[in-house]
Every structure is written in structure tokens, then in C-alpha cells.
Scaffold this motif. Sequence first.
Motif, short mmCIF file in Angstrom:
data_model
loop_
_atom_site.label_atom_id
_atom_site.label_comp_id
_atom_site.label_asym_id
_atom_site.label_seq_id
_atom_site.Cartn_x
_atom_site.Cartn_y
_atom_site.Cartn_z
N CYS A 189 36.33 40.99 47.79
CA CYS A 189 36.28 42.21 46.97
C CYS A 189 37.59 42.45 46.22
CB CYS A 189 35.97 43.41 47.85
SG CYS A 189 34.44 43.27 48.79
N THR A 227 38.13 41.06 52.20
CA THR A 227 36.84 40.46 52.49
C THR A 227 35.99 41.38 53.34
OG1 THR A 227 37.91 38.29 52.48
CG2 THR A 227 35.70 38.41 53.43
N VAL A 228 34.72 41.54 52.94
CA VAL A 228 33.76 42.31 53.72
C VAL A 228 32.51 41.45 53.87
CG1 VAL A 228 32.36 44.39 53.88
CG2 VAL A 228 34.63 44.50 52.84
N TYR A 272 32.60 46.59 56.98
CA TYR A 272 34.01 46.91 56.70
C TYR A 272 34.65 47.56 57.93
CZ TYR A 272 38.00 49.29 54.50
OH TYR A 272 39.26 49.75 54.18
N GLY A 277 34.96 53.38 52.26
CA GLY A 277 34.06 53.22 53.39
C GLY A 277 33.60 54.53 54.00
N THR A 332 35.03 45.12 60.86
CA THR A 332 36.05 44.09 60.64
C THR A 332 37.47 44.61 60.81
OG1 THR A 332 34.60 42.92 59.09
CG2 THR A 332 36.95 42.40 58.99
N TYR A 333 37.74 45.77 60.20
CA TYR A 333 39.13 46.24 60.11
C TYR A 333 39.48 47.42 61.02
CZ TYR A 333 39.10 43.34 55.91
OH TYR A 333 38.98 42.27 55.03
N ASN A 347 29.13 47.08 52.03
CA ASN A 347 28.66 47.22 53.40
C ASN A 347 29.74 47.92 54.23
OD1 ASN A 347 27.78 46.92 56.06
ND2 ASN A 347 26.87 44.92 55.66
N CYS A 348 29.67 49.25 54.30
CA CYS A 348 30.71 50.00 54.99
C CYS A 348 30.68 49.77 56.49
CB CYS A 348 30.63 51.49 54.67
SG CYS A 348 29.04 52.26 55.01
N TYR A 357 33.98 47.68 44.51
CA TYR A 357 33.56 48.62 45.55
C TYR A 357 32.41 49.52 45.13
CZ TYR A 357 33.84 52.61 48.75
OH TYR A 357 33.53 53.61 49.63
#
Length: 260
Positions: free
Chosen positions: A210, A204-205, A19, A64, A22-23, A15-16, A9
Motif C-alpha cells: 500500500c 503491507t496489508v 491491518y 483502520g 498484522t501491526y 482490510n482493516c 487506502y
Amino acid sequence: MDCPPLKIYHKHAFNCRAYAETYYNDKQDMEFADDTLKFPMNNFHYIFSSGFVKGDVLMDVSVGSLIHHLYSSCDVFKDIIILKLNERCTMETSKWKDARTGAIEWKHTSAHAAKLEGKSTQTEDKDMQLKTAISHVISCDFENENITYPVVLPLADCITSLWLLDVISQDEDDYMRNLERISKLLKPGGHLILMAALNTTYFTVGEDRCHILTFDESFVKNALHKLGFVIDYCAVQKSRHDSKLVDYKALMFITACKTK
């Protein structure tokens, strides 16, 4: 074929924005919504509305550019300081706070925060309340004993941290060192609130897989006890998704009081 090494990290470009998208996105069918949005926000609302966690200064040191867990805190703490390891995360958080063009969108989470408070028509007010309460977004470095060096901050009444220790700690000893560095920013009698992913091996990002430290519930509780914390509240939710992006088995929300 060997798998490429896991990205770290705070050592590799994180790549915040990817991130968050995605989540934590606002799509109705977002598979992580119960785990990453509702579970932490519901628990933070419960803790801060209960009245036993209070004070003047709250610090947040999370992965993030997350801010959704802080909506409930701004009803209690009028001075919120956000610490970030990653320059891009600092930039994205500041962009959201200053309502600049292209900021990551969090209105779906402010709407949920307003709903939890029975004020579902006041989403914009909730958003502005949090932005006003955030006084600083600054960089930190866990290589230093004082992670905010050279900045000296007042000790916090409460520190919140979502998943950061999980992703920056290489092993259990490293986790203990990092946890201790966070605890040094907290007043005796203050509260530390952690979100942790249990029994995880990667996340995963974008194109990157990660690192995340693998540990269980008892490890976190023992780590807190060793540093003089008394646990006030703990909630564990088993994973509610079916995805190859991340393999956590459960999420833990834990609140502990610093006794010394």
C-alpha cells in the motif's frame, strides 16, 4: 518484472482486520509492539495526564479501526466522535464499540492503558469507559471541504489522527489540503495530535502493498506552522523492528495548538 501498483487506502478495498492483526496484535513476540502499541499509548497518556490538553469534544480520524490510542483521552473528554473513510473500518469500529460477536480484540491495549494509570486490575472498566465516551462513529470524505458533509459537527477541542494523512495524501500539496480540512474541524485554541511514519515508502496489508507518502519530521512541522499551529510537544522514536512488511525509519508523535 514490474511491481504491481501500490494500493491506495481510501480508493481500494482496505482490510482493516488484517491491518490490525498484522501491526497491533496481542502476541508476545509481535515485532511492532514497541512502535505501534507502546509508543503512541505512552505518549497519549503523558499528554492527557499532563492537563494542558482538555475540553469537551474530541474527534479521531485515524487509519483502520484503531482505538487503542483513545483510552487515555476518555479520562479528559466525555464526548468522542470517530470519523472513518472506509466503510469496513466504520463497521469494525462500531462492532467493537457495541461488543458484537467477531469484533477485533483490543483487551491487550486496554490492559496497557490501565497499567499506565496504575489500575492494572481495572482493564474491563477502562474498556467500558471508552465505549461509553464514544458518541458517534460516522463516515467522512476528504473530497469535500467539510469532510463530514452533510453532517455538521460541533468544532472539536482536540483532534487525534494516527497515520491517516500519510496514507491518503498523494503528494505534499495533497497532504497540506488534507491537513487543512482536518484543522477546520478544530476550535481556535484546540489541539491537534498526529502520529506519523517518517521516511516510509510502503506498508503491507495481507497480499497488498500500500501507498504511504514519504516525508520527514521537518515537513510535518512546517506544514503545521503554515496553518497557524504552535507545536507544544514532539517525540520521535526510531524503528525498532526488522520486517519487510513496512519500511518506516521512525515514528513521530506531535501535539500542536491551533492559534487561529
